[in-house]
Motif scaffolding. Structure first.
Motif, PDB file in Angstrom:
ATOM      1  N   MET A   1      -8.130 -13.366  16.609  1.00  0.00           N
ATOM      2  CA  MET A   1      -7.516 -13.170  15.302  1.00  0.00           C
ATOM      3  C   MET A   1      -7.138 -11.711  15.140  1.00  0.00           C
ATOM      4  SD  MET A   1      -9.197 -13.819  11.553  1.00  0.00           S
ATOM      5  CE  MET A   1      -9.536 -15.527  11.962  1.00  0.00           C
ATOM      6  N   THR A   2      -5.938 -11.444  14.621  1.00  0.00           N
ATOM      7  CA  THR A   2      -5.492 -10.077  14.408  1.00  0.00           C
ATOM      8  C   THR A   2      -6.166  -9.502  13.170  1.00  0.00           C
ATOM      9  OG1 THR A   2      -3.348 -10.618  15.378  1.00  0.00           O
ATOM     10  CG2 THR A   2      -3.499  -8.607  14.076  1.00  0.00           C
ATOM     11  N   ARG A   3      -6.741  -8.336  13.326  1.00  0.00           N
ATOM     12  CA  ARG A   3      -7.406  -7.700  12.204  1.00  0.00           C
ATOM     13  C   ARG A   3      -6.372  -7.163  11.230  1.00  0.00           C
ATOM     14  NH1 ARG A   3     -12.272  -3.264  12.626  1.00  0.00           N
ATOM     15  NH2 ARG A   3     -12.256  -2.579  10.467  1.00  0.00           N
ATOM     16  N   PRO A   4      -6.485  -7.493   9.927  1.00  0.00           N
ATOM     17  CA  PRO A   4      -5.489  -7.030   8.961  1.00  0.00           C
ATOM     18  C   PRO A   4      -5.473  -5.509   8.876  1.00  0.00           C
ATOM     19  CG  PRO A   4      -6.896  -8.761   8.039  1.00  0.00           C
ATOM     20  CD  PRO A   4      -7.505  -8.335   9.325  1.00  0.00           C
ATOM     21  N   ASP A   5      -4.288  -4.971   8.683  1.00  0.00           N
ATOM     22  CA  ASP A   5      -4.143  -3.540   8.492  1.00  0.00           C
ATOM     23  C   ASP A   5      -4.769  -3.162   7.150  1.00  0.00           C
ATOM     24  OD1 ASP A   5      -3.367  -0.934   8.112  1.00  0.00           O
ATOM     25  OD2 ASP A   5      -1.289  -1.254   8.734  1.00  0.00           O
ATOM     26  N   PRO A   6      -5.731  -2.222   7.125  1.00  0.00           N
ATOM     27  CA  PRO A   6      -6.344  -1.829   5.846  1.00  0.00           C
ATOM     28  C   PRO A   6      -5.333  -1.420   4.804  1.00  0.00           C
ATOM     29  CG  PRO A   6      -7.552  -0.886   7.699  1.00  0.00           C
ATOM     30  CD  PRO A   6      -6.307  -1.513   8.259  1.00  0.00           C
ATOM     31  N   ALA A   7      -4.170  -0.915   5.257  1.00  0.00           N
ATOM     32  CA  ALA A   7      -3.140  -0.496   4.301  1.00  0.00           C
ATOM     33  C   ALA A   7      -2.557  -1.689   3.552  1.00  0.00           C
ATOM     34  CB  ALA A   7      -2.042   0.270   5.029  1.00  0.00           C
ATOM     35  N   ASP A   8      -2.678  -2.889   4.123  1.00  0.00           N
ATOM     36  CA  ASP A   8      -2.124  -4.084   3.495  1.00  0.00           C
ATOM     37  C   ASP A   8      -3.105  -4.731   2.532  1.00  0.00           C
ATOM     38  OD1 ASP A   8       0.142  -3.719   4.994  1.00  0.00           O
ATOM     39  OD2 ASP A   8      -0.524  -5.058   6.611  1.00  0.00           O
ATOM     40  N   LEU A   9      -4.328  -4.243   2.478  1.00  0.00           N
ATOM     41  CA  LEU A   9      -5.348  -4.845   1.640  1.00  0.00           C
ATOM     42  C   LEU A   9      -5.364  -4.202   0.259  1.00  0.00           C
ATOM     43  CD1 LEU A   9      -8.326  -5.063   4.169  1.00  0.00           C
ATOM     44  CD2 LEU A   9      -6.819  -6.916   3.446  1.00  0.00           C
ATOM     45  N   HIS A  10      -5.766  -4.983  -0.720  1.00  0.00           N
ATOM     46  CA  HIS A  10      -6.000  -4.443  -2.053  1.00  0.00           C
ATOM     47  C   HIS A  10      -7.065  -3.347  -1.941  1.00  0.00           C
ATOM     48  CE1 HIS A  10      -7.517  -4.221  -6.169  1.00  0.00           C
ATOM     49  NE2 HIS A  10      -6.405  -4.835  -6.558  1.00  0.00           N
ATOM     50  N   PRO A  11      -6.916  -2.245  -2.668  1.00  0.00           N
ATOM     51  CA  PRO A  11      -7.892  -1.149  -2.554  1.00  0.00           C
ATOM     52  C   PRO A  11      -9.339  -1.583  -2.767  1.00  0.00           C
ATOM     53  CG  PRO A  11      -5.977  -0.419  -3.787  1.00  0.00           C
ATOM     54  CD  PRO A  11      -5.798  -1.897  -3.561  1.00  0.00           C
ATOM     55  N   TRP A  12      -9.564  -2.523  -3.696  1.00  0.00           N
ATOM     56  CA  TRP A  12     -10.936  -2.999  -3.907  1.00  0.00           C
ATOM     57  C   TRP A  12     -11.441  -3.732  -2.670  1.00  0.00           C
ATOM     58  CZ3 TRP A  12     -12.504  -5.215  -9.320  1.00  0.00           C
ATOM     59  CH2 TRP A  12     -12.339  -4.213 -10.291  1.00  0.00           C
ATOM     60  N   ILE A  13     -10.601  -4.595  -2.113  1.00  0.00           N
ATOM     61  CA  ILE A  13     -11.011  -5.368  -0.942  1.00  0.00           C
ATOM     62  C   ILE A  13     -11.276  -4.439   0.233  1.00  0.00           C
ATOM     63  CG2 ILE A  13     -10.298  -7.130   0.704  1.00  0.00           C
ATOM     64  CD1 ILE A  13      -8.688  -8.451  -1.520  1.00  0.00           C
ATOM     65  N   ALA A  14     -10.380  -3.469   0.441  1.00  0.00           N
ATOM     66  CA  ALA A  14     -10.563  -2.530   1.538  1.00  0.00           C
ATOM     67  C   ALA A  14     -11.852  -1.739   1.367  1.00  0.00           C
ATOM     68  CB  ALA A  14      -9.364  -1.589   1.623  1.00  0.00           C
ATOM     69  N   GLN A  87     -21.195  -1.586  -9.007  1.00  0.00           N
ATOM     70  CA  GLN A  87     -22.020  -0.481  -8.517  1.00  0.00           C
ATOM     71  C   GLN A  87     -21.196   0.772  -8.263  1.00  0.00           C
ATOM     72  OE1 GLN A  87     -23.828  -2.326  -5.085  1.00  0.00           O
ATOM     73  NE2 GLN A  87     -25.579  -3.091  -6.263  1.00  0.00           N
ATOM     74  N   SER A  88     -19.884   0.600  -8.071  1.00  0.00           N
ATOM     75  CA  SER A  88     -18.981   1.740  -7.861  1.00  0.00           C
ATOM     76  C   SER A  88     -18.378   2.224  -9.171  1.00  0.00           C
ATOM     77  CB  SER A  88     -17.864   1.346  -6.885  1.00  0.00           C
ATOM     78  OG  SER A  88     -18.390   0.937  -5.636  1.00  0.00           O
ATOM     79  N   TYR A  89     -18.824   1.636 -10.299  1.00  0.00           N
ATOM     80  CA  TYR A  89     -18.358   2.024 -11.635  1.00  0.00           C
ATOM     81  C   TYR A  89     -16.864   1.780 -11.821  1.00  0.00           C
ATOM     82  CZ  TYR A  89     -22.890   4.335 -11.526  1.00  0.00           C
ATOM     83  OH  TYR A  89     -24.233   4.581 -11.400  1.00  0.00           O
ATOM     84  N   LEU A  90     -16.327   0.779 -11.111  1.00  0.00           N
ATOM     85  CA  LEU A  90     -14.933   0.406 -11.313  1.00  0.00           C
ATOM     86  C   LEU A  90     -14.803  -0.580 -12.476  1.00  0.00           C
ATOM     87  CD1 LEU A  90     -13.840  -0.059  -7.584  1.00  0.00           C
ATOM     88  CD2 LEU A  90     -13.425   1.913  -9.072  1.00  0.00           C
ATOM     89  N   ILE A  91     -15.878  -1.301 -12.762  1.00  0.00           N
ATOM     90  CA  ILE A  91     -15.933  -2.210 -13.899  1.00  0.00           C
ATOM     91  C   ILE A  91     -17.271  -2.016 -14.598  1.00  0.00           C
ATOM     92  CG2 ILE A  91     -14.352  -3.973 -12.999  1.00  0.00           C
ATOM     93  CD1 ILE A  91     -16.741  -5.510 -11.932  1.00  0.00           C
ATOM     94  N   THR A  92     -17.307  -2.381 -15.860  1.00  0.00           N
ATOM     95  CA  THR A  92     -18.551  -2.234 -16.623  1.00  0.00           C
ATOM     96  C   THR A  92     -19.380  -3.504 -16.638  1.00  0.00           C
ATOM     97  OG1 THR A  92     -17.382  -2.822 -18.670  1.00  0.00           O
ATOM     98  CG2 THR A  92     -17.531  -0.468 -18.104  1.00  0.00           C
TER      99      THR A  92
END
Length: 310
Positions: A1-14, A87-92
């Motif tokens: 399986m080809t590993r997805p390019d991190p640049a193509d991922l949503h910042p949260w997912i990455a 835990q990253s304080y992105l949401i409350t």
């Protein structure tokens, strides 16, 4: 399986996937991409998703016939994503905090072979003229390797330890590399599959000149099972049989756990299809050890009055 390019991922997912590698990362990426697509179809985003959205996705998967195991596999990275975001304080507030995982059976439901059926299968595959599948069946059923591990095994991974052949597994699901020694029948099967080659995959497809693929291995295993006249099982079923039969043979659970590459004994117990038999045997063995059956002072049921005194 080809590993997805991190640049193509949503910042949260990455960000959430940063510490993960290998198949764990690949599987989580697939599920989180599906979750992101689901959110888009509902007119929301993964940043604004609520518990209701997650519960609706769970219901959608169930309506499509996905079983509890599959739903749990899909929900697990989603729950992990929102815990990471909180835990990253992105949401409350973590919207997945109260989302319950589906209840899974406490025992594997995969078919497996008993000791007599396994001996018949091994005897057949030893003379079937398919060296690659001979090695694969031995590695699944006598070493407890996961389905993909024999196909990933390279000749350079072979070695010796205390006079026995050993195999190096560069990545195991429980984490890290591992090296296992193999028994003489497995060594013979591996040597037949290698057939003097100095490099390349151990499981070699002579028709394509490449490693044996998952699809070809599955088709060949079905033919072998039919010819050996044993029930149809998957490579995972052979692995489950390794765990069950090892415990039935008296191998300590701790040793079976390490051989199977499990991170806890609970995983080993999940694949033990004879645990109910062991529990029943314990009841009788305790009675025999106490020497209660047929001893004075133990009243036979036929002598117990129908109405007991107060």
């Amino acid at each position: 399986m080809t590993r997805p390019d991190p640049a193509d991922l949503h910042p949260w997912i990455a960000g959430y996937l940063t510490p993960y590698t290998g198949r764990t990362r690949q599987n989580a990426t697939q599920y989180l991409r599906r979750w992101e697509t689901w959110c888009g179809q509902r007119g929301t985003s993964i940043e604004d998703a609520t518990r209701t959205d997650i519960e609706a996705w769970r219901a959608h998967l169930s309506a499509r016939g996905v079983r509890a195991r599959g739903i749990g596999a899909a929900l697990s990275p989603v729950r992990g994503l929102y815990l990471w975001a909180a835990q990253s304080y992105l949401i409350t507030h973590d919207p997945a905090h109260l989302v319950r995982m589906p209840r899974r059976p406490t025992r594997s439901q995969r078919p497996w072979l008993d000791r007599h059926q396994l001996r018949r299968l091994l005897d057949y595959v030893d003379h079937a003229g398919d060296p690659a599948m001979r090695a694969a069946v031995h590695l699944w059923s006598l070493c407890g390797l996961r389905p993909a591990e024999p196909r990933q095994l390279l000749i350079s991974d072979l070695g010796t330890y205390e006079g026995r052949m050993s195999i190096g597994l560069s990545y195991r699901k429980a984490g890290g590399a591992d090296r296992l020694t193999v028994s003489p029948p497995v060594e013979a099967a591996i040597r037949a599959a290698v057939a003097g080659r100095g490099r390349g995959p151990v499981l070699y497809n002579e028709n394509t000149g490449t490693a044996l693929s998952k699809a070809i291995a599955r088709l060949r295993l079905i033919r072998i099972l039919d010819a050996a006249r044993v029930p149809h099982v998957t490579p995972y079923g052979l692995r489950a049989g390794f765990i069950t039969l090892s415990l039935e043979a008296g191998v300590p659970e701790r040793d079976v756990m390490y051989a199977a590459g499990h991170s806890s004994s609970a995983q080993t117990a999940y694949y033990d299809r004879m645990r109910h038999t062991i529990r029943a045997r314990a009841v009788h063995e305790l009675t025999d050890w106490l020497d209660l059956t047929g001893t004075p002072g133990v009243t036979p049921m036929s002598d117990v009055p129908a109405t007991l005194p107060p």
